[in-house]
Enzyme design. Structure first.
Site, short mmCIF file in Angstrom:
data_model
loop_
_atom_site.label_atom_id
_atom_site.label_comp_id
_atom_site.label_asym_id
_atom_site.label_seq_id
_atom_site.Cartn_x
_atom_site.Cartn_y
_atom_site.Cartn_z
N SER A 4 -58.30 -58.64 24.34
CA SER A 4 -57.98 -57.24 24.63
C SER A 4 -56.55 -57.01 25.08
O SER A 4 -56.12 -55.85 25.17
CB SER A 4 -58.94 -56.68 25.68
OG SER A 4 -60.18 -56.37 25.08
N GLY A 13 -50.49 -55.02 33.80
CA GLY A 13 -51.05 -56.17 33.10
C GLY A 13 -52.22 -55.79 32.24
O GLY A 13 -52.50 -54.61 31.99
N GLY A 32 -65.82 -67.50 24.47
CA GLY A 32 -65.32 -68.77 24.95
C GLY A 32 -63.83 -68.83 25.19
O GLY A 32 -63.27 -69.91 25.39
N GLY A 42 -58.07 -60.28 28.70
CA GLY A 42 -58.89 -60.24 27.50
C GLY A 42 -59.91 -61.35 27.50
O GLY A 42 -59.73 -62.39 28.14
N ALA A 43 -60.99 -61.13 26.77
CA ALA A 43 -62.03 -62.16 26.63
C ALA A 43 -62.67 -62.04 25.27
O ALA A 43 -63.02 -60.94 24.83
CB ALA A 43 -63.09 -62.01 27.73
#
Length: 398
Positions: free
Chosen positions: A52, A264, A271, A267-268
């Site tokens: 993201s 800032g 894994g 993101g994810a």
């Protein structure tokens, strides 16, 4: 710099890169492996998905159009995308205040028309709140912004991103999974490589863009050096009171540090986890890109022991459960839903409530009249505003 290998070993992270920007210069380190199967080492040239954090790149492409006078941030999106029905503006999308129920993850392929097809499926997207009324993190909204970029530039989004941002900065980026090589980190869950990263058709929201931590900070450095982008880090909307004094700019998160402004994003993806923090007035920035394990714990250590010391800032202390919590109002009880999420709040013993958030069941107590806090770490905060329960997304009572 930090001793990265020891830090990721402590928290079970498979591989990582860390970079820091000070006085215009970038220093970076790498540790661990790209893939637990092949054991290929992470180098400072390896590419990690930034998930993201891609949204800031998308917002930058949108801001360029605004600066050129080609896009009115207050005009209806449908002026650019005639088939798009919700009456919202680019500013609503940039600030996550469109009210669109926004976690849709359609797989529309990986061709040049993938974003166009994705947005076509959002033409009648439901809204959980009127535009501008509430903040709710919206992945799909940034895919709509990506389509605006495509229409006004006359090229596929990934082409525009490379031509207008990556190439002028001399950065190596990958915008599709087909561009992966042996130097790309893969995600890891429970120590095992993730072989199916999911669809890449919502690229403008964060599905596929990959780069090194050094190149991510080169992008951040460009932002700090470009006066025309300064407007993007001005506060636009306050977030619900989760206890961190956060607000949102145009694409940027403003997490409410003391000692000076900080911007800032994080993101994810499956894994994989990525983190970016910048202190604009000090010219200090850090980027952490990771695969597997306790990435958040590594980030917390870096923020407390590297970024905060260099930049002279401190993030707010997170809220904790009160020693003697008051009773939880019955107003919280019920079922709340939004795209891809369900929250069920039921009464429990001793003045507590049980919260089932996407099958993660935990006990909460009252933090304030309008907020609940989880008893055990992480102390997640849920905020109730009318019939909307906020947990990063806003879910509507059913």
């Amino acid at each position: 710099m930090i001793e990265l290998q020891g830090l990721i070993d402590e928290h079970g992270v498979v591989g990582a890169q860390f970079a820091v920007l000070v006085d215009g210069e970038i220093t970076d380190v790498a540790a661990g492996v790209l893939n637990a199967g092949t054991r290929a080492p992470v180098t400072t040239e390896s590419l990690f998905q930034i998930a993201s954090i891609t949204k800031v790149w998308t917002a930058t492409l949108v801001q360029e159009l605004v600066n050129e006078g080609r896009l009115d941030p207050e005009g209806p999106v449908r002026d650019v995308l005639p088939g798009f029905r919700p009456l919202i503006t680019p500013r609503h999308l940039l600030t996550h205040t469109s009210g669109i129920d926004g976690d849709h993850f359609h797989d529309t392929g990986s061709g040049d028309d993938a974003v166009e097809k994705f947005v076509a499926r959002l033409a009648d997207a439901p809204q959980i709140a009127p535009p501008g009324e509430t903040w709710s993190y919206c992945n799909s909204g940034f895919t709509v912004l990506g389509r605006i970029v495509e229409v006004l530039r006359g090229k596929p989004f990934n082409t525009v991103l490379k031509e207008r941002l990556a190439a002028p900065l001399g950065l190596t980026v990958a915008t599709t999974y087909a561009e992966r090589t042996a130097s790309h980190a893969v995600g890891h869950e429970d120590g095992r490589p993730v072989t199916d990263p999911g669809p890449e058709s919502d690229l403008p929201a964060g599905s596929a863009l990959a780069m090194s931590a050094r190149d991510l900070l080169a992008f951040a450095r460009m932002h700090l050096a470009t006066p025309a982008f300064a407007v993007m880090r001005e506060p636009q909307v306050l977030l619900p009171d989760f206890g961190n004094h956060a607000s949102w700019g145009l694409g940027w998160e403003l997490p409410g540090y003391s000692g000076g402004p900080v911007i800032g994003h994080h993101g994810a993806n499956r894994g994989l986890a990525s983190f970016l923090r910048i202190a604009p007035e000090r010219g200090i920035a850090v980027a952490l890109l990771t695969s597997g394990g306790g990435a958040r714990e590594v980030f917390d250590d870096i923020i407390d022991n590297v970024f905060s010391e260099l930049a002279g800032v401190r993030r707010p202390e997170p809220p904790t459960p009160p020693g003697t919590p008051g009773p939880v109002s019955e107003r919280f009880l019920g079922t709340y839903r939004c795209a891809d999420h369900e929250v069920v709040v039921t009464q429990a013993d001793h003045g507590r409530v049980q919260v089932d958030l996407d099958d993660d069941v935990r006990e909460f107590v009252a933090l304030r009249d309008d907020a609940l806090i989880a008893l055990e770490r992480p102390h997640t905060v849920l905020v109730l505003k009318g019939d909307l329960l906020h947990f990063g997304r806003a879910a509507a009572r059913t």
